[in-house]
Scaffold this motif. Structure first.
Motif, PDB file in Angstrom:
ATOM      1  N   MET A   1      21.369 -27.056  33.418  1.00 54.43           N
ATOM      2  CA  MET A   1      20.872 -27.069  32.039  1.00 54.43           C
ATOM      3  C   MET A   1      20.258 -25.730  31.625  1.00 54.43           C
ATOM      4  O   MET A   1      20.296 -25.362  30.470  1.00 54.43           O
ATOM      5  N   ARG A   2      19.661 -25.023  32.599  1.00 49.80           N
ATOM      6  CA  ARG A   2      19.016 -23.755  32.236  1.00 49.80           C
ATOM      7  C   ARG A   2      20.016 -22.762  31.683  1.00 49.80           C
ATOM      8  O   ARG A   2      19.708 -22.028  30.723  1.00 49.80           O
ATOM      9  N   TRP A   3      21.207 -22.719  32.247  1.00 49.09           N
ATOM     10  CA  TRP A   3      22.163 -21.725  31.758  1.00 49.09           C
ATOM     11  C   TRP A   3      22.663 -22.105  30.375  1.00 49.09           C
ATOM     12  O   TRP A   3      22.925 -21.221  29.538  1.00 49.09           O
ATOM     13  N   ILE A   4      22.785 -23.412  30.077  1.00 43.98           N
ATOM     14  CA  ILE A   4      23.180 -23.837  28.728  1.00 43.98           C
ATOM     15  C   ILE A   4      22.094 -23.444  27.730  1.00 43.98           C
ATOM     16  O   ILE A   4      22.370 -22.889  26.657  1.00 43.98           O
ATOM     17  N   HIS A   5      20.848 -23.748  28.097  1.00 43.87           N
ATOM     18  CA  HIS A   5      19.716 -23.368  27.250  1.00 43.87           C
ATOM     19  C   HIS A   5      19.700 -21.860  27.003  1.00 43.87           C
ATOM     20  O   HIS A   5      19.496 -21.385  25.883  1.00 43.87           O
ATOM     21  N   SER A   6      19.947 -21.070  28.062  1.00 45.75           N
ATOM     22  CA  SER A   6      19.905 -19.612  27.946  1.00 45.75           C
ATOM     23  C   SER A   6      21.031 -19.086  27.064  1.00 45.75           C
ATOM     24  O   SER A   6      20.817 -18.197  26.223  1.00 45.75           O
ATOM     25  N   VAL A   7      22.233 -19.631  27.236  1.00 48.55           N
ATOM     26  CA  VAL A   7      23.366 -19.195  26.412  1.00 48.55           C
ATOM     27  C   VAL A   7      23.101 -19.497  24.944  1.00 48.55           C
ATOM     28  O   VAL A   7      23.338 -18.654  24.061  1.00 48.55           O
ATOM     29  N   LYS A 194      11.889 -10.916  34.180  1.00 48.65           N
ATOM     30  CA  LYS A 194      11.882  -9.447  34.242  1.00 48.65           C
ATOM     31  C   LYS A 194      13.289  -8.922  34.490  1.00 48.65           C
ATOM     32  O   LYS A 194      13.689  -7.908  33.945  1.00 48.65           O
ATOM     33  N   HIS A 195      14.040  -9.605  35.311  1.00 50.24           N
ATOM     34  CA  HIS A 195      15.425  -9.221  35.584  1.00 50.24           C
ATOM     35  C   HIS A 195      16.315 -10.434  35.352  1.00 50.24           C
ATOM     36  O   HIS A 195      16.007 -11.535  35.802  1.00 50.24           O
ATOM     37  N   GLY A 196      17.416 -10.235  34.642  1.00 47.77           N
ATOM     38  CA  GLY A 196      18.313 -11.342  34.356  1.00 47.77           C
ATOM     39  C   GLY A 196      18.043 -11.954  32.992  1.00 47.77           C
ATOM     40  O   GLY A 196      17.069 -11.606  32.309  1.00 47.77           O
ATOM     41  N   LEU A 197      18.875 -12.894  32.591  1.00 49.44           N
ATOM     42  CA  LEU A 197      18.808 -13.476  31.255  1.00 49.44           C
ATOM     43  C   LEU A 197      18.601 -14.979  31.281  1.00 49.44           C
ATOM     44  O   LEU A 197      18.655 -15.625  30.232  1.00 49.44           O
ATOM     45  N   LEU A 198      18.381 -15.554  32.460  1.00 52.26           N
ATOM     46  CA  LEU A 198      18.225 -16.992  32.575  1.00 52.26           C
ATOM     47  C   LEU A 198      16.789 -17.388  32.243  1.00 52.26           C
ATOM     48  O   LEU A 198      15.843 -17.002  32.932  1.00 52.26           O
ATOM     49  N   LEU A 199      16.620 -18.159  31.173  1.00 58.43           N
ATOM     50  CA  LEU A 199      15.292 -18.551  30.711  1.00 58.43           C
ATOM     51  C   LEU A 199      14.795 -19.788  31.432  1.00 58.43           C
ATOM     52  O   LEU A 199      15.577 -20.601  31.924  1.00 58.43           O
ATOM     53  N   LYS A 200      13.482 -19.923  31.457  1.00 54.42           N
ATOM     54  CA  LYS A 200      12.879 -21.168  31.908  1.00 54.42           C
ATOM     55  C   LYS A 200      12.654 -22.063  30.693  1.00 54.42           C
ATOM     56  O   LYS A 200      12.278 -21.596  29.627  1.00 54.42           O
ATOM     57  N   TYR A 201      12.891 -23.349  30.883  1.00 56.05           N
ATOM     58  CA  TYR A 201      12.821 -24.265  29.748  1.00 56.05           C
ATOM     59  C   TYR A 201      11.384 -24.558  29.339  1.00 56.05           C
ATOM     60  O   TYR A 201      11.098 -24.755  28.168  1.00 56.05           O
ATOM     61  N   ARG A 202      10.468 -24.574  30.324  1.00 58.15           N
ATOM     62  CA  ARG A 202       9.086 -24.933  30.015  1.00 58.15           C
ATOM     63  C   ARG A 202       8.133 -23.782  30.338  1.00 58.15           C
ATOM     64  O   ARG A 202       8.283 -23.113  31.354  1.00 58.15           O
ATOM     65  N   ALA A 203       7.188 -23.570  29.447  1.00 58.55           N
ATOM     66  CA  ALA A 203       6.153 -22.561  29.677  1.00 58.55           C
ATOM     67  C   ALA A 203       4.915 -22.942  28.881  1.00 58.55           C
ATOM     68  O   ALA A 203       5.021 -23.386  27.726  1.00 58.55           O
TER      69      ALA A 203
END
Length: 241
Positions: A1-7, A194-203
């Motif tokens: 799901m994280r990669w879908i959210h990130s895209v 910091k590196h990469g484009l994969l976001l975390k869903y919760r913060a």
């Protein structure tokens, strides 16, 4: 799901940045005759940045002490630095200031071009001539009554702990005798990596603006710098707890 959210997020980011840059360009052209310090464009940019927090329902921001920031008059703002998410969150202060940012970001299409329109301050890290230009430009903005915001660590922290501070922000505050206002962030490292484009869903992000520090009470840069860092370290520990 994280990669879908990130895209989905990055697709939305690119599409909206292209549109909102041209809105910002119109605002710049319309307001330039009466707003030479770019306050209106900066506040528009603040709303633009908040859009990317609003579309992430898992990102929550708690902000305290915003009333301590000036609407008018010089001030040096300093914040710890955890991730690119710091930028989005700090725009939510909705106060006029000029960012000090890596010069390379000004070349990024739309986002960097908007930074250029805002006349934010570019810096090539480790380049003495660039540092001297940055300091001179910050001094000019302070002389015009516009606050500047710097990350005194110089780069993002990888371990969520405050890195040693550099002198620049504290030299500015001492030389101009203007308030130095610490801002403490926590949780923003869970937004953008910091590196990469994969976001975390919760913060869960917290921002606390501390009481202004009067630099005139300090005799030298090192004493002022370490005093402010100690304040921020203690406050960050309380926020993390």
């Amino acid at each position: 799901m994280r990669w879908i959210h990130s895209v989905l997020f990055w697709s939305f980011f690119v599409a909206t940045s292209a549109v909102l840059f041209f809105v910002g360009l119109v605002i710049f052209l319309v307001t330039w005759p009466f707003d030479r310090n770019g306050r209106v464009l900066h506040l528009f940019s603040s709303a633009w940045a908040q859009l990317y927090l609003w579309v992430n329902p898992g990102w929550h921001v708690q902000m305290e002490g915003r009333e301590r920031l000036p609407w008018h008059g010089p001030a040096v703002l300093v914040s710890n630095h955890q991730s690119l998410g710091d930028i989005l969150v700090l725009y939510g202060l909705y106060r006029p200031f000029k960012w000090v940012s890596k010069a390379s970001i000004f070349k990024v299409p739309f986002l960097g071009w908007n930074m250029y329109l805002n006349r934010y301050v570019g810096l090539v890290r480790g380049d003495k001539e660039s540092i001297a230009r940055m300091m001179a430009e910050c001094e000019r903005w302070l002389d015009r009554g516009v606050p500047v915001l710097l990350f005194p660590e110089g780069t993002r922290s990888l371990d969520n702990q405050l890195k040693p501070f550099k002198d620049g922000a504290f030299r500015l505050a001492l030389s101009k005798g203007c308030p130095l206002i610490p801002i403490v962030l926590t949780g923003t490292g869970d937004t953008l990596p910091k590196h990469g484009l994969l976001l975390k869903y919760r913060a869960r992000c917290k921002v606390r603006v501390l009481e202004p520090v009067d630099p005139r009470a300090f005799s030298d840069v090192v004493t002022l710098r370490e005093h402010v860092r100690d304040l921020m370290v203690r406050e960050k520990s309380r926020l993390d707890a």
